[in-house]
Write a protein that holds these residues in place. Structure first.
Motif, PDB file in Angstrom:
ATOM      1  N   ALA A  59       9.467  18.686  11.251  1.00 45.76           N
ATOM      2  CA  ALA A  59       8.902  17.760  10.270  1.00 45.76           C
ATOM      3  C   ALA A  59       9.175  16.316  10.665  1.00 45.76           C
ATOM      4  CB  ALA A  59       9.470  18.050   8.888  1.00 45.76           C
ATOM      5  N   LYS A  60       8.257  15.437  10.308  1.00 45.59           N
ATOM      6  CA  LYS A  60       8.347  14.041  10.744  1.00 45.59           C
ATOM      7  C   LYS A  60       8.137  13.085   9.577  1.00 45.59           C
ATOM      8  CE  LYS A  60       6.486  14.930  15.413  1.00 45.59           C
ATOM      9  NZ  LYS A  60       6.163  16.349  15.230  1.00 45.59           N
ATOM     10  N   VAL A  61       8.682  11.884   9.754  1.00 46.33           N
ATOM     11  CA  VAL A  61       8.377  10.762   8.873  1.00 46.33           C
ATOM     12  C   VAL A  61       7.741   9.667   9.721  1.00 46.33           C
ATOM     13  CG1 VAL A  61      10.228  11.295   7.264  1.00 46.33           C
ATOM     14  CG2 VAL A  61      10.674   9.719   9.149  1.00 46.33           C
ATOM     15  N   GLY A  62       6.797   8.966   9.125  1.00 42.99           N
ATOM     16  CA  GLY A  62       6.204   7.813   9.790  1.00 42.99           C
ATOM     17  C   GLY A  62       6.909   6.557   9.312  1.00 42.99           C
ATOM     18  N   ILE A  63       7.268   5.686  10.252  1.00 44.33           N
ATOM     19  CA  ILE A  63       7.946   4.449   9.855  1.00 44.33           C
ATOM     20  C   ILE A  63       7.583   3.321  10.813  1.00 44.33           C
ATOM     21  CG2 ILE A  63      10.082   5.239  11.006  1.00 44.33           C
ATOM     22  CD1 ILE A  63      11.518   3.529   8.752  1.00 44.33           C
ATOM     23  N   GLY A  64       6.817   2.370  10.296  1.00 47.53           N
ATOM     24  CA  GLY A  64       6.414   1.214  11.079  1.00 47.53           C
ATOM     25  C   GLY A  64       5.197   1.482  11.949  1.00 47.53           C
ATOM     26  N   PHE A  65       4.540   0.402  12.368  1.00 46.01           N
ATOM     27  CA  PHE A  65       3.383   0.496  13.255  1.00 46.01           C
ATOM     28  C   PHE A  65       3.823   0.653  14.708  1.00 46.01           C
ATOM     29  CE2 PHE A  65       1.303  -2.020   9.754  1.00 46.01           C
ATOM     30  CZ  PHE A  65       0.369  -1.058   9.413  1.00 46.01           C
ATOM     31  N   LEU A 117       3.401  -6.471   9.698  1.00 44.14           N
ATOM     32  CA  LEU A 117       2.397  -6.086  10.687  1.00 44.14           C
ATOM     33  C   LEU A 117       2.992  -5.789  12.057  1.00 44.14           C
ATOM     34  CD1 LEU A 117      -0.274  -8.732   9.647  1.00 44.14           C
ATOM     35  CD2 LEU A 117      -0.394  -6.268   9.222  1.00 44.14           C
ATOM     36  N   THR A 118       4.249  -6.189  12.285  1.00 43.47           N
ATOM     37  CA  THR A 118       4.894  -5.973  13.590  1.00 43.47           C
ATOM     38  C   THR A 118       5.685  -4.671  13.577  1.00 43.47           C
ATOM     39  OG1 THR A 118       6.776  -7.304  12.854  1.00 43.47           O
ATOM     40  CG2 THR A 118       5.065  -8.417  14.146  1.00 43.47           C
ATOM     41  N   PRO A 119       5.800  -3.998  14.729  1.00 42.56           N
ATOM     42  CA  PRO A 119       6.594  -2.761  14.795  1.00 42.56           C
ATOM     43  C   PRO A 119       8.079  -3.046  14.605  1.00 42.56           C
ATOM     44  CG  PRO A 119       5.160  -3.014  16.725  1.00 42.56           C
ATOM     45  CD  PRO A 119       5.158  -4.318  16.019  1.00 42.56           C
ATOM     46  N   LEU A 120       8.819  -2.013  14.241  1.00 47.02           N
ATOM     47  CA  LEU A 120      10.277  -2.098  14.278  1.00 47.02           C
ATOM     48  C   LEU A 120      10.714  -2.112  15.739  1.00 47.02           C
ATOM     49  CD1 LEU A 120      10.922   0.496  11.471  1.00 47.02           C
ATOM     50  CD2 LEU A 120      11.712  -1.872  11.378  1.00 47.02           C
ATOM     51  N   SER A 121      11.662  -2.975  16.050  1.00 47.93           N
ATOM     52  CA  SER A 121      12.168  -3.042  17.426  1.00 47.93           C
ATOM     53  C   SER A 121      13.112  -1.875  17.701  1.00 47.93           C
ATOM     54  CB  SER A 121      12.909  -4.359  17.638  1.00 47.93           C
ATOM     55  OG  SER A 121      14.116  -4.364  16.881  1.00 47.93           O
TER      56      SER A 121
END
Length: 338
Positions: free
Chosen positions: A137-143, A236-240
Motif C-alpha cells: 500500500a502507498k501514500v502520495g505526498i508531494g509533486f 507547487l514544488t516537490p519535497l526535497s
C-alpha cells in the motif's frame, strides 16, 4: 452547565458519515458503529466539521461536550502555561482513518492562508501514524516535479484524476511508519491503510478531484473561496530529499521500545509518543491516549488509576498530573510543548 471535575476519562466513539467509504476497523477497535460511510473517528475533538456548529465535537461519557467542559475550566484541563501561549484551544485534533477507497488528491492551507482568507487561527498541518496497511500500500505526498498553478487548475477543471495521480510521488507504507505532512503539500492515501492522524484543530481541505466520491467538489471542494484563490494555498514544488528524510519516521509498533514518533519538525504543531509499560513517567499536560494493545492501567499523580484495554481512548487533563502505564501500550498525542 453542570460542574464537571477535570479528570482522565474514557471517550465514547465519535463517528459520523463522510464522502468516502470506510472499513470496519474503527468500529472493531473502538466498539463503535463503524459502517461503510464512517471512515473516520474524531477523538477528543473540540473541532467541528467545516461550516457546521456541532458535528465533529466529542462528548464525554456523561454526554457533555468536551469543548464546553474545557471552556468552563481551562486551567485544570490545559494548564496555565498552555493558556498563556495558546489560549483555551487544545491545539490538536486526533482522528482514526480507515478508508475503504482511495482518498482523493487534496491538500490543506497553512495558518497564514487560513488567517488571511478564512479568518481562522490555524491551518491544517497533519501527520499520519500507520497502524496497519495492506502489503504494498502507498501514500502520495508531494509533486514529482515543479508544477504551475494553471496546469493544476486545468486538471481540476477537466476532472483529470489520472493526471493528478501521475503527478504525485508515491511511497510504500507499513505499520509503524509515520509521515508528517506540511500544510500545502498535496497528498492521497490508498485504500486499506489504517491511520491515526494528528493535525491542527481545523477541518480545512481543498480537493483537486472528486469523481467517484460522495461530494460535489465544484461546490464544496474549495472552502467557499473558489479554486483560483484556493490554489494559492497549494505548494507547487516537490519535497526535497532532505525534507523527505525528516518527515518520514518509523516506530516500534507492537514492540517494547517507547519513544517519540515524529522528528522535531512536528513539534510546533503537535507531539506523539509510542508508550509501553517501560516508559518513564509522562509529565503533566493535556493529552489523548489511544490504547493499541494489552489490558492494564494508567497511574496518575493526582487522579484515580484508570483501567484501560485495547481500543480505549482517554482524554487526559493537565490537573491529572504525570502518569505511567502498566501492561498496555499505545499512542499519546499532545499539543506543542510549552
Amino acid at each position: 452547565m453542570s460542574n464537571y471535575i477535570a479528570k482522565a476519562s474514557k471517550l465514547p466513539s465519535n463517528q459520523f458519515d463522510h464522502f468516502y467509504k470506510g472499513g470496519n476497523r474503527i468500529g472493531k477497535l473502538r466498539n463503535g458503529p463503524g459502517g461503510p460511510m464512517r471512515p473516520e473517528e474524531w477523538i477528543a475533538s473540540t473541532t467541528t466539521r467545516f461550516g457546521e456548529t456541532v458535528n465533529g465535537l466529542s462528548k464525554l461519557e456523561n454526554g457533555q461536550l468536551l469543548r464546553d467542559v474545557i471552556a468552563s475550566d481551562p486551567n485544570n484541563w490545559l494548564g496555565e502555561k498552555h493558556i498563556a501561549k495558546f489560549g483555551a484551544s487544545t491545539e490538536i485534533l486526533v482522528k482514526l482513518l480507515d478508508p475503504d477507497q482511495r482518498l482523493p488528491v487534496h491538500y490543506h492551507p497553512n495558518v497564514s492562508f487560513a488567517k488571511e482568507n478564512l479568518h481562522m487561527n490555524h491551518g491544517k498541518t497533519e501527520a499520519w501514524i500507520i497502524l496497519d496497511a495492506p502489503v504494498g500500500a502507498k501514500v502520495g505526498i508531494g509533486f514529482k516535479e515543479k508544477m504551475n498553478k494553471a496546469d493544476v487548475a486545468a486538471m481540476v477543471a477537466n476532472h483529470d484524476s489520472a493526471g493528478l495521480l501521475k503527478s504525485l510521488v508515491f511511497k510504500e507504507v507499513k505499520a509503524g511508519d509515520a509521515i508528517f505532512v506540511p500544510a500545502g503539500v498535496v497528498h492521497a492515501i490508498e485504500s486499506g491503510i489504517f491511520v491515526l492522524e494528528l493535525q491542527e484543530p481545523t477541518d480545512l481541505s481543498i480537493l483537486l478531484e472528486w469523481d467517484g466520491f460522495a461530494v460535489d467538489g465544484d461546490k464544496d471542494g474549495h472552502l467557499n473561496l473558489g479554486f483560483d484563490t484556493a490554489l494559492d494555498a497549494l505548494r507547487l514544488t516537490p519535497l526535497s530529499m532532505d525534507e523527505l528524510k525528516v518527515i518520514i519516521t518509523k516506530f516500534d509498533i507492537g514492540g517494547q521500545r517507547s519513544g517519540a514518533i515524529f522528528n522535531s519538525v512536528a513539534n510546533p504543531f503537535f507531539r506523539a509518543d509510542y508508550l509501553t509499560a517501560d516508559h518513564a513517567k509522562i509529565e503533566s499536560g493535556f493529552g489523548i491516549f489511544l490504547a493499541l494493545s494489552g489490558e492494564g492501567s494508567m497511574i496518575f499523580d493526582n487522579d484515580q488509576p484508570l483501567e484501560i484495554k485495547q481500543g480505549d481512548a482517554v482524554v487526559i487533563p493537565y490537573s491529572a498530573g504525570g502518569f505511567t502505564l502498566s501492561d498496555c501500550s499505545g499512542v499519546l498525542s499532545r499539543p506543542p510543548a510549552v
